[in-house]
Design an enzyme around this catalytic site. Structure first.
Site, mmCIF file in Angstrom:
data_model
loop_
_atom_site.group_PDB
_atom_site.id
_atom_site.type_symbol
_atom_site.label_atom_id
_atom_site.label_comp_id
_atom_site.label_asym_id
_atom_site.label_seq_id
_atom_site.Cartn_x
_atom_site.Cartn_y
_atom_site.Cartn_z
ATOM 1 N N HIS A 110 4.144 7.227 3.820
ATOM 2 C CA HIS A 110 4.681 5.877 3.920
ATOM 3 C C HIS A 110 4.269 4.706 2.999
ATOM 4 O O HIS A 110 3.064 4.931 2.283
ATOM 5 C CB HIS A 110 4.289 5.284 5.504
ATOM 6 C CG HIS A 110 4.881 6.129 6.562
ATOM 7 N ND1 HIS A 110 4.231 6.797 7.278
ATOM 8 C CD2 HIS A 110 6.283 6.323 6.927
ATOM 9 C CE1 HIS A 110 5.036 7.441 8.274
ATOM 10 N NE2 HIS A 110 6.337 7.086 8.010
ATOM 11 N N ALA A 141 -7.591 4.655 -4.476
ATOM 12 C CA ALA A 141 -7.385 3.024 -4.183
ATOM 13 C C ALA A 141 -7.365 2.698 -2.774
ATOM 14 O O ALA A 141 -7.860 1.885 -2.376
ATOM 15 C CB ALA A 141 -6.028 2.733 -4.763
ATOM 16 N N ASP A 142 -6.730 3.539 -1.876
ATOM 17 C CA ASP A 142 -6.427 3.311 -0.613
ATOM 18 C C ASP A 142 -7.952 3.285 0.222
ATOM 19 O O ASP A 142 -8.498 2.562 0.903
ATOM 20 C CB ASP A 142 -5.645 4.260 0.234
ATOM 21 C CG ASP A 142 -5.790 5.551 0.166
ATOM 22 O OD1 ASP A 142 -6.658 6.046 -0.863
ATOM 23 O OD2 ASP A 142 -5.658 6.521 0.989
ATOM 24 N N ARG A 143 -8.874 4.223 -0.166
ATOM 25 C CA ARG A 143 -10.039 4.330 0.398
ATOM 26 C C ARG A 143 -11.067 3.243 0.034
ATOM 27 O O ARG A 143 -11.738 2.679 0.750
ATOM 28 C CB ARG A 143 -10.723 5.538 -0.017
ATOM 29 C CG ARG A 143 -9.990 6.948 0.424
ATOM 30 C CD ARG A 143 -10.513 8.309 -0.198
ATOM 31 N NE ARG A 143 -11.910 8.679 0.246
ATOM 32 C CZ ARG A 143 -12.495 9.560 0.101
ATOM 33 N NH1 ARG A 143 -12.303 10.064 -1.036
ATOM 34 N NH2 ARG A 143 -13.869 9.910 0.633
ATOM 35 N N THR A 184 4.666 26.269 25.947
ATOM 36 C CA THR A 184 4.173 26.643 24.392
ATOM 37 C C THR A 184 4.196 25.002 23.689
ATOM 38 O O THR A 184 3.356 24.872 22.812
ATOM 39 C CB THR A 184 5.454 27.402 23.548
ATOM 40 O OG1 THR A 184 5.339 28.629 24.149
ATOM 41 C CG2 THR A 184 5.119 27.395 22.150
ATOM 42 N N ASP A 236 0.917 -1.148 -0.018
ATOM 43 C CA ASP A 236 0.152 -0.024 -0.147
ATOM 44 C C ASP A 236 1.104 1.248 0.057
ATOM 45 O O ASP A 236 1.495 1.499 1.071
ATOM 46 C CB ASP A 236 -1.127 -0.047 1.131
ATOM 47 C CG ASP A 236 -1.535 1.190 1.272
ATOM 48 O OD1 ASP A 236 -2.268 1.714 0.333
ATOM 49 O OD2 ASP A 236 -1.715 1.890 2.522
#
Length: 257
Positions: free
Chosen positions: A11, A108-110, A184, A6
């Site tokens: 990554h 494609a990942d979805r 901060t 993937d």
């Protein structure tokens, strides 16, 4: 063995299955400038470190949201694994009806996540993928892909804040103990982490309302690299499945082999 890959913007996550069981999974940085040989040698080294033989790979399937790397990794598959890879895209059998205005626009990942989510958990469900972008996918009770939401990822927001605000430091993406920061660094961490929890929960809430005709959405799955950071604070996410995409690639492979 089945090698699943993937390719995301930040990554590349890949793993090997044998008889439906995930043996190993790995995560490396996405580098568009790497050649097919560089990726091939890197994969070979990782395989050998774990006592795996590249020659035992029977098939390869790839999903990618980084077009320049499709040719690179396909070439790597042919040269180093001697396999023509299955590439998730138009013409691939997913078993899912895509109810998008233009189905080709859906990453494609979805699609891979949606296939795995419905196969593992049923519908209706919502999948939240915490990657470079945060994507929300709605799947109906019949297993149709209804659509979703795309928002900037937490790392993108962090880097934008650091680069555009001269006096603010770059901080580690981790959850502070309190919302009200006493320095901060903690203040920035609080704004990023709890701010994204609010973003995620509000969008899920609105999606659930719009999906009422599907019945109650009881399953909301988080996946992706930052899933644990945000999902553990969400009041709606009830499952974390960091390897959902790899499972989806295995399922799609079985529907196309």
């Amino acid at each position: 063995m089945l090698l699943v890959i993937d390719v995301g913007n930040t990554h590349i996550v890949f793993g090997v299955f044998e008889e439906g069981k995930l043996l190993y999974d790995w995560r490396i940085a996405t580098a568009k400038e790497r050649t097919s040989d560089e990726y091939g040698l890197l994969f070979e080294q990782i395989f050998k470190y774990h006592g795996l033989c590249p020659k035992n790979v029977g098939d390869v399937i790839i999903s990618s949201v980084v077009p320049p790397l499709m040719h690179t990794l396909s070439s790597m598959s042919r040269k180093y694994f001697d396999k023509e890879p299955i590439v998730v895209g138009p013409g691939i059998k997913t078993g899912m009806n895509i109810k998008y205005d233009n189905p080709r626009e859906v990453g494609a990942d979805r699609i891979v996540n949606a296939v795995a989510g419905y196969e593992k958990y049923g519908g209706p469900l919502i999948i939240v993928d915490f990657g470079t972008a945060i994507t929300f996918c709605a799947i109906s009770k019949e297993g149709d892909y209804l659509g979703g939401v795309i928002a900037p990822g937490i790392k993108i927001s962090s880097e934008a804040l650091f680069s555009r605000a001269a006096k603010l430091p770059k901080v580690e993406l981790s959850k502070p103990d309190m919302v009200i920061g006493k320095n901060t660094v903690n203040s920035i961490q609080s704004g990023l982490v709890y701010g994204y929890v609010g973003l995620v929960d509000f969008i899920i809430e609105k999606m659930k309302e719009e999906m009422k005709e599907e019945g109650e959405v009881k399953t909301i799955v988080a996946t992706g690299g930052f899933a644990s950071l945000i999902a553990t604070e969400s009041k709606y996410i009830n499952k974390i499945d960091k390897l959902l995409t790899l499972d989806g690639l295995r399922i799609i492979y079985n529907r196309n082999k």
